[in-house]
Design an enzyme around this catalytic site. Structure first.
Site, PDB file in Angstrom:
ATOM      1  N   HIS A  33      -6.463  -0.506   5.882  1.00  0.00           N
ATOM      2  CA  HIS A  33      -6.192  -0.038   7.247  1.00  0.00           C
ATOM      3  C   HIS A  33      -7.166  -0.612   8.287  1.00  0.00           C
ATOM      4  CE1 HIS A  33      -4.183   2.461   4.448  1.00  0.00           C
ATOM      5  NE2 HIS A  33      -4.944   3.515   4.481  1.00  0.00           N
ATOM      6  N   ARG A  66     -15.170  12.125   3.850  1.00  0.00           N
ATOM      7  CA  ARG A  66     -14.387  13.365   3.811  1.00  0.00           C
ATOM      8  C   ARG A  66     -13.536  13.435   2.545  1.00  0.00           C
ATOM      9  NH1 ARG A  66      -9.379  11.580   5.233  1.00  0.00           N
ATOM     10  NH2 ARG A  66      -9.437   9.630   6.396  1.00  0.00           N
ATOM     11  N   ARG A  97     -10.312   0.306  -6.633  1.00  0.00           N
ATOM     12  CA  ARG A  97     -10.541   0.788  -5.267  1.00  0.00           C
ATOM     13  C   ARG A  97     -11.919   1.438  -5.169  1.00  0.00           C
ATOM     14  NH1 ARG A  97      -7.161   5.315  -1.808  1.00  0.00           N
ATOM     15  NH2 ARG A  97      -7.154   4.187   0.157  1.00  0.00           N
ATOM     16  N   THR A 130      -7.500   9.531  -3.913  1.00  0.00           N
ATOM     17  CA  THR A 130      -8.562  10.406  -4.436  1.00  0.00           C
ATOM     18  C   THR A 130      -8.021  11.696  -5.054  1.00  0.00           C
ATOM     19  OG1 THR A 130      -8.798  11.291  -2.199  1.00  0.00           O
ATOM     20  CG2 THR A 130     -10.345   9.570  -2.874  1.00  0.00           C
ATOM     21  N   ASP A 169       2.137   3.006   3.137  1.00  0.00           N
ATOM     22  CA  ASP A 169       1.257   4.151   2.860  1.00  0.00           C
ATOM     23  C   ASP A 169       2.057   5.394   2.445  1.00  0.00           C
ATOM     24  OD1 ASP A 169      -1.246   5.389   2.534  1.00  0.00           O
ATOM     25  OD2 ASP A 169      -1.128   6.312   4.507  1.00  0.00           O
ATOM     26  N   TYR A 192     -12.051   1.199   1.018  1.00  0.00           N
ATOM     27  CA  TYR A 192     -11.618   2.122   2.071  1.00  0.00           C
ATOM     28  C   TYR A 192     -12.855   2.729   2.717  1.00  0.00           C
ATOM     29  CZ  TYR A 192      -8.557   5.635   4.286  1.00  0.00           C
ATOM     30  OH  TYR A 192      -7.859   6.403   5.193  1.00  0.00           O
ATOM     31  N   ASN A 212      -2.380  13.515   3.043  1.00  0.00           N
ATOM     32  CA  ASN A 212      -3.478  14.083   3.831  1.00  0.00           C
ATOM     33  C   ASN A 212      -3.215  14.044   5.331  1.00  0.00           C
ATOM     34  OD1 ASN A 212      -5.952  15.364   3.891  1.00  0.00           O
ATOM     35  ND2 ASN A 212      -7.168  13.489   3.767  1.00  0.00           N
ATOM     36  N   HIS A 218       0.854  -1.199   0.000  1.00  0.00           N
ATOM     37  CA  HIS A 218       0.000   0.000   0.000  1.00  0.00           C
ATOM     38  C   HIS A 218       0.885   1.243   0.000  1.00  0.00           C
ATOM     39  CE1 HIS A 218      -3.820   2.236   0.695  1.00  0.00           C
ATOM     40  NE2 HIS A 218      -2.992   3.114   1.244  1.00  0.00           N
TER      41      HIS A 218
HETATM   42  C1  0GY Z   1      -4.559   6.624   2.510  1.00  0.00           C
HETATM   43  C2  0GY Z   1      -5.336   7.583   3.213  1.00  0.00           C
HETATM   44  C3  0GY Z   1      -6.018   8.682   2.868  1.00  0.00           C
HETATM   45  C4  0GY Z   1      -6.239   9.146   1.567  1.00  0.00           C
HETATM   46  C5  0GY Z   1      -6.505   8.386   0.527  1.00  0.00           C
HETATM   47  O1  0GY Z   1      -7.476   8.076  -1.532  1.00  0.00           O
HETATM   48  C6  0GY Z   1      -7.058   8.892  -0.730  1.00  0.00           C
HETATM   49  O2  0GY Z   1      -7.073  10.093  -0.936  1.00  0.00           O
HETATM   50  O3  0GY Z   1      -6.321   7.084   0.567  1.00  0.00           O
HETATM   51  C7  0GY Z   1      -6.716   9.378   3.960  1.00  0.00           C
HETATM   52  O4  0GY Z   1      -6.880  10.598   3.890  1.00  0.00           O
HETATM   53  O5  0GY Z   1      -7.130   8.707   4.923  1.00  0.00           O
HETATM   54  O6  0GY Z   1      -4.332   5.559   3.003  1.00  0.00           O
HETATM   55  O7  0GY Z   1      -4.071   6.802   1.426  1.00  0.00           O
END
Ligand code: 0GY
Length: 301
Positions: free
Chosen positions: A185, A134, A128, A81, A253, A161, A258, A35
């Site tokens: 996670h 959020r 995914r 994202t 990760d 997620y 973020n 990851h």
């Molecule tokens: C992660 C965590 C985050 C963000 C994203 O797709 C994403 O933007 O996964 C988060 O803000 O918790 O594990 O990458």
């Protein structure tokens, strides 16, 4: 620690650790960081206009250097994202990885079969689904299930997620899925509580389904007891690994998108591994056997 800067504007999100140290724990040869992300660089791979945060640029060459420093052999690049459904940055990284990276894409439900075939040829092994409010407006479950039917012929899986409070609503969706599902996670449990809480018991119940995997990742996101030992995270990860040793994955990760208050030295995260997977057999499953089955099945003899 620096904040990301866009031109002259400081964005507020923390940059990845500038000089990670070498971990004390030596991962087994062939270990997979299952990851991690690549971001930008923005001018070459622009961020999605609808993004909820702007990451620091974190390109493939820095990731490969980290992989080598930490002692890993391979990476799984997960679309975040901030890049929306434009998977170009991870596809470019996979192309330039010498076969040592695979990816998980984000796609629109309207994606064509031709585009799916292109992603498959480019090293994508899953899609995914993101339910973290959020970060995105979740797509309805029935729409996602149609996508599941379309990716099934490729032998892909789903990476999902979500936050712990959404598990009751998602339980059946995941339990009834007809292809493997990998939960990011550990479903983001509240690690300040007990790993024997009813909420976490429900998560462990879900993990009894033979197609459900979990990443035992992100102490830096979940822990309130904090770095470098993240003690409150440990009993949760131990419980998941003990419960389903053949369906757990581990990852850094990196570059930890973020995050605003704390950025780990990635070596601290690697040094968590022997505390959560306490035997060499568990470590081999977590770092090699399980990720290889999902991402490089053609290399399993
Ligand atoms: C992660 C965590 C985050 C963000 C994203 O797709 C994403 O933007 O996964 C988060 O803000 O918790 O594990 O990458």
């Amino acid at each position: 620690m620096n904040s990301c800067v866009d031109g002259k504007k400081t964005l507020g999100w923390l940059d990845f650790h500038p000089a990670p140290t070498k971990p004390h724990f030596k991962v087994p040869h062939g270990a997979v960081d299952a990851h991690c992300h690549v971001f930008g660089p923005g001018p070459q791979f622009p961020y999605a206009p609808e993004r909820k945060y702007t990451p620091c640029d974190a390109g493939k060459d820095i990731l490969w250097a980290l992989r080598d420093k930490l002692g890993f052999s391979r990476n799984v690049l997960v679309q975040a994202t901030c890049h929306g459904t434009d998977n170009s940055a991870i596809l470019d990284a996979i192309t330039h990885s010498g076969g040592r990276a695979k990816g998980v894409a984000s796609v629109k439900p309207s994606i064509t079969d031709e585009e799916l075939t292109g992603l498959d040829a480019g090293g994508i092994k899953g899609v995914r689904f993101n339910f973290v409010r959020r970060l995105v407006d979740p797509v309805p479950q029935d729409v996602l299930l149609k996508l599941v039917d379309r990716i099934k012929p490729f032998g892909w899986h789903i990476v999902i997620y979500f936050e712990a409070t959404d598990l009751p609503e998602l339980f059946n969706f995941i339990a009834d899925m007809s292809i493997p599902v990998v939960i990011d996670h550990m479903g983001r449990p509240d690690v300040t509580g007990s790993s024997e809480s009813s909420a976490f018991k429900q998560f462990l119940d879900l993990m009894t389904s033979p197609h459900v995997y979990s990443k035992v990742t992100c102490p830096e996101r979940l822990s309130l007891s904090g770095s470098p030992t993240y003690d409150d995270f440990v009993p949760f990860a131990q419980a998941v690994i003990a419960h389903a040793p053949d369906r757990v994955l581990w990852g850094t990760d990196w570059p930890h998108p973020n995050l605003k208050s704390h950025m780990p030295d990635d070596a601290w995260l690697v040094d968590m591994i022997p505390r959560i997977a306490t035997s060499t057999e568990m470590q081999r499953k977590l770092l090699i056997d399980n990720p290889m089955r999902l991402y490089w099945p053609e290399e399993i003899s």
